[in-house]
Design a protein around this motif. Structure first.
Motif, PDB file in Angstrom:
ATOM      1  N   SER A 373       0.791  -1.131   0.067  1.00 28.74           N
ATOM      2  CA  SER A 373       0.008  -0.167  -0.097  1.00 28.74           C
ATOM      3  C   SER A 373       0.959   1.399  -0.017  1.00 28.74           C
ATOM      4  N   LYS A 374       1.782   1.206   0.665  1.00 26.23           N
ATOM      5  CA  LYS A 374       2.669   2.266   0.848  1.00 26.23           C
ATOM      6  C   LYS A 374       3.623   2.373  -0.539  1.00 26.23           C
ATOM      7  N   ALA A 375       4.011   1.354  -1.081  1.00 25.96           N
ATOM      8  CA  ALA A 375       4.583   1.409  -2.555  1.00 25.96           C
ATOM      9  C   ALA A 375       3.905   1.888  -3.576  1.00 25.96           C
ATOM     10  N   ALA A 376       2.228   1.519  -3.302  1.00 23.69           N
ATOM     11  CA  ALA A 376       1.403   2.374  -4.339  1.00 23.69           C
ATOM     12  C   ALA A 376       1.095   3.853  -4.201  1.00 23.69           C
ATOM     13  N   CYS A 377       1.313   4.065  -2.848  1.00 27.25           N
ATOM     14  CA  CYS A 377       1.157   5.622  -2.637  1.00 27.25           C
ATOM     15  C   CYS A 377       2.209   6.375  -3.223  1.00 27.25           C
ATOM     16  N   PHE A 378       3.423   5.685  -3.154  1.00 27.55           N
ATOM     17  CA  PHE A 378       4.930   6.320  -3.744  1.00 27.55           C
ATOM     18  C   PHE A 378       4.769   6.461  -5.340  1.00 27.55           C
ATOM     19  N   TYR A 379       4.115   5.271  -5.770  1.00 23.73           N
ATOM     20  CA  TYR A 379       3.967   5.142  -7.087  1.00 23.73           C
ATOM     21  C   TYR A 379       3.011   6.269  -7.725  1.00 23.73           C
ATOM     22  N   ASN A 380       2.082   6.395  -7.256  1.00 18.85           N
ATOM     23  CA  ASN A 380       1.124   7.390  -7.538  1.00 18.85           C
ATOM     24  C   ASN A 380       1.596   8.867  -7.306  1.00 18.85           C
ATOM     25  N   TYR A 381       2.403   9.089  -6.116  1.00 18.60           N
ATOM     26  CA  TYR A 381       2.712  10.313  -6.214  1.00 18.60           C
ATOM     27  C   TYR A 381       3.874  10.752  -7.230  1.00 18.60           C
ATOM     28  N   ILE A 382       4.597   9.818  -7.664  1.00 19.45           N
ATOM     29  CA  ILE A 382       5.707   9.996  -8.383  1.00 19.45           C
ATOM     30  C   ILE A 382       5.202  10.201  -9.763  1.00 19.45           C
ATOM     31  N   THR A 383       3.974   9.571 -10.324  1.00 18.26           N
ATOM     32  CA  THR A 383       3.435   9.577 -11.533  1.00 18.26           C
ATOM     33  C   THR A 383       2.577  10.757 -11.654  1.00 18.26           C
ATOM     34  N   ALA A 441       6.513   9.936   1.454  1.00 15.13           N
ATOM     35  CA  ALA A 441       6.293   8.902   0.637  1.00 15.13           C
ATOM     36  C   ALA A 441       7.205   7.797   0.506  1.00 15.13           C
ATOM     37  N   ALA A 442       8.367   8.473   0.613  1.00 19.18           N
ATOM     38  CA  ALA A 442       9.726   7.590   0.366  1.00 19.18           C
ATOM     39  C   ALA A 442       9.389   6.017   1.375  1.00 19.18           C
ATOM     40  N   LEU A 443      10.235   5.105   0.540  1.00 20.50           N
ATOM     41  CA  LEU A 443      10.118   3.608   0.908  1.00 20.50           C
ATOM     42  C   LEU A 443      11.426   3.576   2.125  1.00 20.50           C
ATOM     43  N   GLY A 444      11.338   2.979   3.094  1.00 19.43           N
ATOM     44  CA  GLY A 444      12.417   2.808   3.939  1.00 19.43           C
ATOM     45  C   GLY A 444      13.283   1.567   3.583  1.00 19.43           C
ATOM     46  N   ALA A 445      14.466   1.401   4.413  1.00 14.38           N
ATOM     47  CA  ALA A 445      15.297   0.294   3.882  1.00 14.38           C
ATOM     48  C   ALA A 445      14.562  -1.113   3.983  1.00 14.38           C
ATOM     49  N   SER A 446      13.926  -1.021   5.256  1.00 11.42           N
ATOM     50  CA  SER A 446      13.137  -2.687   5.390  1.00 11.42           C
ATOM     51  C   SER A 446      12.027  -2.792   4.637  1.00 11.42           C
ATOM     52  N   GLU A 447      11.460  -1.708   4.073  1.00 14.03           N
ATOM     53  CA  GLU A 447      10.308  -1.898   3.121  1.00 14.03           C
ATOM     54  C   GLU A 447      10.748  -2.207   1.796  1.00 14.03           C
ATOM     55  N   ARG A 448      12.050  -1.571   1.406  1.00 11.07           N
ATOM     56  CA  ARG A 448      12.495  -2.041  -0.047  1.00 11.07           C
ATOM     57  C   ARG A 448      13.051  -3.168   0.249  1.00 11.07           C
ATOM     58  N   GLY A 449      13.690  -3.726   1.220  1.00 12.63           N
ATOM     59  CA  GLY A 449      14.155  -5.190   1.237  1.00 12.63           C
ATOM     60  C   GLY A 449      12.902  -6.279   1.254  1.00 12.63           C
ATOM     61  N   LEU A 450      11.663  -6.118   1.868  1.00 13.10           N
ATOM     62  CA  LEU A 450      10.758  -6.853   1.749  1.00 13.10           C
ATOM     63  C   LEU A 450       9.963  -6.952   0.377  1.00 13.10           C
ATOM     64  N   LEU A 451       9.976  -5.566  -0.110  1.00 13.05           N
ATOM     65  CA  LEU A 451       9.547  -5.652  -1.740  1.00 13.05           C
ATOM     66  C   LEU A 451      10.605  -6.321  -2.717  1.00 13.05           C
ATOM     67  N   ARG A 452      11.803  -6.167  -2.291  1.00 14.87           N
ATOM     68  CA  ARG A 452      12.635  -7.004  -3.129  1.00 14.87           C
ATOM     69  C   ARG A 452      12.709  -8.226  -3.248  1.00 14.87           C
ATOM     70  N   ASP A 453      12.331  -8.746  -1.873  1.00 13.79           N
ATOM     71  CA  ASP A 453      11.958 -10.453  -1.598  1.00 13.79           C
ATOM     72  C   ASP A 453      10.872 -10.843  -2.520  1.00 13.79           C
ATOM     73  N   LEU A 454       9.884  -9.913  -2.332  1.00 11.52           N
ATOM     74  CA  LEU A 454       8.485 -10.469  -3.115  1.00 11.52           C
ATOM     75  C   LEU A 454       8.720 -10.494  -4.482  1.00 11.52           C
ATOM     76  N   THR A 455       9.649  -9.338  -5.306  1.00  4.44           N
ATOM     77  CA  THR A 455       9.663  -9.398  -6.617  1.00  4.44           C
ATOM     78  C   THR A 455      10.690 -10.830  -6.871  1.00  4.44           C
ATOM     79  N   ASP A 456      11.789 -10.830  -6.292  1.00  2.95           N
ATOM     80  CA  ASP A 456      12.608 -11.961  -6.514  1.00  2.95           C
ATOM     81  C   ASP A 456      11.959 -13.299  -6.488  1.00  2.95           C
TER      82      ASP A 456
END
Length: 700
Positions: A373-383, A441-456
């Motif tokens: 959900s936070k990644a979606a907020c970041f995406y909507n913000y940057i677009t 809206a920036a993603l933290g280090a732990s959030e980026r790690g979880l999302l990276r695990d998900l995509t990998d």
């Protein structure tokens, strides 16, 4: 310039017979096709030109228009024209002020502007005029393509638009479209399908159910045939779309299925039937896209609807897809029903099983939702904050095209497309933060790690999804056939990937995916059908096997069963394949000169060629190196060398690994015809869906 004094459709045909009552038979001057009709009803000739010789048809229409315009300019009361253009020959009174009650110097009503009022001076088309027929057919195609109610042709605004665009056209009433045009199209489609199936060398069937529209009907059943022609070309054809007026009874579904098979002459010919409980056991359609939980990439989707205002998405908050009431009993009931009615001839749809694994894996890791959900907020913000030219550097690519400048990228409609958006977002997160300055809206280090695990972790699932669906993602009209030969290697690859992957930020995701793969997909690894299909695919053969000797034995037994002409006995024989003896090959033409016995006695006799056994064919086939050649092309070329293997291959490759065209049509129908958003359901929706499926097939 062609003469416009006399224009006749028969100018393009040679009349070879003329009988009583004006009946004529003519041969097309271009292709020689024999056409029968009457002199007074020439629509058959017009239709032939339009479908087979577009250039000749355009020339005919042009000559007809030139004749009318010449007549109109010569006799239309000599009123001034628009800059000398003979296309606009209406009197001034019908275009400005005077006609239709407009004020002085003002514009009149649409009816007057179109020449619909009295004294307009516009000659209406005859019912059989090519232009009249062409426009009526275009309106019918629009109704089918957009699944619109036929009553749209009675709407005043629609009629006014038609009169403005073509004053000479007379709108057809809806009863004419319902009782004449659409039934004629259905008849033509069914006739073409039956003719194609009559010469099919091998075929399989898919059974799709759709329920979910509240209102006039409880749902629909669709039957699709996947068949191989004599030249090894694969085609799919929608045989029927029938309303489930008798409720959701499984026996009713099987009865309708049996009737469709019988009416199209495929009873007893189908090699396999693709039917699984995912669609059957749903209280609403299970064809809704599976989305990443919480990753709603546009704010308008917060209520579960897309920007077109209709399609719901499964963002992970529902219970397991296909079983909306959650106790699993419906799954067992439908599995028992398929087992009794379809027997061992039934196979599950691989792509739907793959999607179910992803659903279950995502649902096993609840903490993913908040991060997505936070990644979606970041995406909507940057677009909204980043200039389009910079966004295009990140998000443009296969399957993800940018909209017009100034707009955000289109919403990703399924988990695989969303995963690609998320991966590109993570790969360029520093660049995007630099150009947008997102702050909170920036993603933290732990959030980026979880999302990276998900995509990998899900990347191989995305690769399998893309392979199975082919190029459908880029072209919605493409219905490329992908056989089940891909299924077994995909499962082995997913198994290996999950066993070697570590997910420190979301270990439950890995466990959930592994369990789902073992339950949903692992059974294909021991299924003789999948072993056979994969081995007969020249790009795989037995290179995937960890125990080639055992798999070779399984393969020989399965091949013997299908090539020996002794298919399995099924409880419902009308629905299941019976052995088909392959047609005998035509003998090669012999030389017209017989060999003299004494004169040529010095020539040694040619040894008699003995047919190879199944084991010999298999041994020679497996000794050859695997090749990237497309499987059907390979077997078309090798059918002479390996006739027994080719006979089984042409059957196995008719089984699709992905869903059918009607599945996507069902989804589109639910999106645009939901009663709660005010859309009227067509009473003949099953006819429109059938014709839409046939039209889609024609575009291939």
């Amino acid at each position: 310039m062609a003469s416009v004094s006399k224009v006749s459709i028969l100018d393009y045909f040679n009349i070879v017979f003329e009988g009583e009552n004006g009946k004529i038979e003519s041969n097309c001057k271009a292709c020689g096709t024999r056409i029968q009709a009457k002199r007074s009803v020439t629509s058959n000739f017009v239709t032939h030109l339009k479908r087979k010789h577009q250039a000749m048809y355009d020339d005919f229409v042009k000559r007809k228009d030139m004749k009318r315009e010449g007549f109109s300019s010569g006799s239309a009361h000599n009123f001034p024209t628009n800059g000398g253009n003979t296309r606009y020959t209406l009197p001034i009174s019908t275009r400005v002020g005077v006609g239709g009650g407009g004020g002085a110097g003002g514009v009149g009503t649409l009816e007057a502007a179109a020449g619909g009022g009295s004294g307009g001076g516009v000659t209406k088309f005859d019912r059989h005029d090519p232009r009249q027929v062409l426009i009526s057919e275009a309106i019918a195609k629009m109704i089918v393509r957009d699944l619109q109610p036929v009553s749209i042709v009675e709407n005043q605004g629609f009629r006014e638009l038609l009169q403005l665009l073509e004053p000479r056209y007379t709108p057809e009433p809806q009863h004419y479209i319902n009782s004449q045009l659409l039934p004629a199209y259905v008849y033509q489609a069914q006739l073409a399908t039956r003719q194609a199936l009559a010469s099919a060398h091998a075929l399989s069937l898919s059974l799709d159910l759709w329920r979910g529209l509240a209102g006039a009907t409880s749902g629909y059943v669709g039957v699709t045939c996947h068949f191989l022609t004599s030249d090894w070309q694969m085609h799919s054809a929608l045989l029927a779309c029938l309303p489930l007026t008798g409720g959701s009874s499984g026996n009713r579904v099987l009865s309708d299925f049996d009737e469709v098979c019988h009416s199209h002459g495929v009873s007893g010919r189908a090699f396999r039937v693709v039917a699984d409980y995912f669609l059957a056991a749903a209280t609403t359609t299970a064809a809704k896209p599976c989305c990443l939980p919480g990753f709603l990439v546009e704010p308008s989707l917060a209520n579960g609807q897309n920007e077109e205002g209709g399609e719901e998405v499964d963002n992970g908050t529902n219970v397991e897809g296909g079983i909306r009431n959650g106790d699993g009993r419906e799954e067992e009931e439908w599995e028992d029903l398929w087992a009794q009615g379809l027997g061992v001839c039934r196979v599950d749809c691989f792509s739907r099983s793959l999607e179910q694994c992803v659903r279950e894996g995502l649902r096993s890791c609840p903490q993913i939702t908040s991060t997505l959900s936070k990644a979606a907020c970041f995406y909507n913000y940057i677009t909204s904050a980043v200039p389009p030219e910079k966004l295009s550097q990140v998000f443009n690519g296969p399957g993800l095209s940018m909209r017009a400048p100034g707009n955000s990228p289109p919403v990703a409609r399924d988990w695989a497309a969303q995963l690609k958006v998320l991966r590109r977002l993570l790969d360029s997160v520093e660049f995007l933060e630099e150009v947008s300055g997102p702050g909170e809206a920036a993603l933290g280090a732990s959030e980026r790690g979880l999302l990276r695990d998900l995509t990998d972790t899900l990347e191989p699932f995305t690769e399998a999804w893309d392979m199975v669906h082919g190029d459908r993602q880029a072209d919605t009209h493409t219905d490329r056939h992908v056989s089940i030969s891909l299924a077994l290697p995909c499962v082995l690859g997913l198994r290996k990937h999950l066993s070697e992957t570590s997910t420190p930020h979301c270990p439950s995701l890995l466990v959930g995916l592994s369990q789902a793969v073992e339950r949903r997909l692992a059974p294909v690894l021991e299924d003789p059908l999948y072993i056979t299909a994969t081995t007969l695919d020249p790009q795989f053969k037995l290179t995937w096997s960890s125990n080639p000797d055992w798999h070779r034995q399984v393969l020989v037994e399965e091949l013997s069963k299908h090539s020996a002409g002794s298919g399995p006995t099924e409880p419902h024989t009308n629905l299941h394949p019976q052995s088909q003896t392959p047609p005998a090959a035509a003998p090669s033409p012999a030389s017209s000169l017989s060999r003299p016995c004494k004169l040529f006695s010095f020539i040694k006799q040619r040894p008699t060629t003995q047919a190879k056994s199944l084991e010999q064919e298999l041994a020679v086939y497996l000794r050859e190196e695997p090749t990237d050649e497309e499987a059907l092309h390979y077997w078309q070329r090798k059918a002479i060398d390996f006739p027994l293997l080719a006979h089984v291959a042409k059957r196995a490759f008719t089984i699709p690994a992905c869903g059918t065209a009607i599945e996507s049509i069902f989804t589109a129908a639910e999106r645009c015809l939901r009663p709660e958003i005010g859309r009227v359901l067509p009473k003949n929706l099953e006819t429109l869906i059938y014709l839409k499926g046939f039209t889609r097939r024609e575009k291939q």
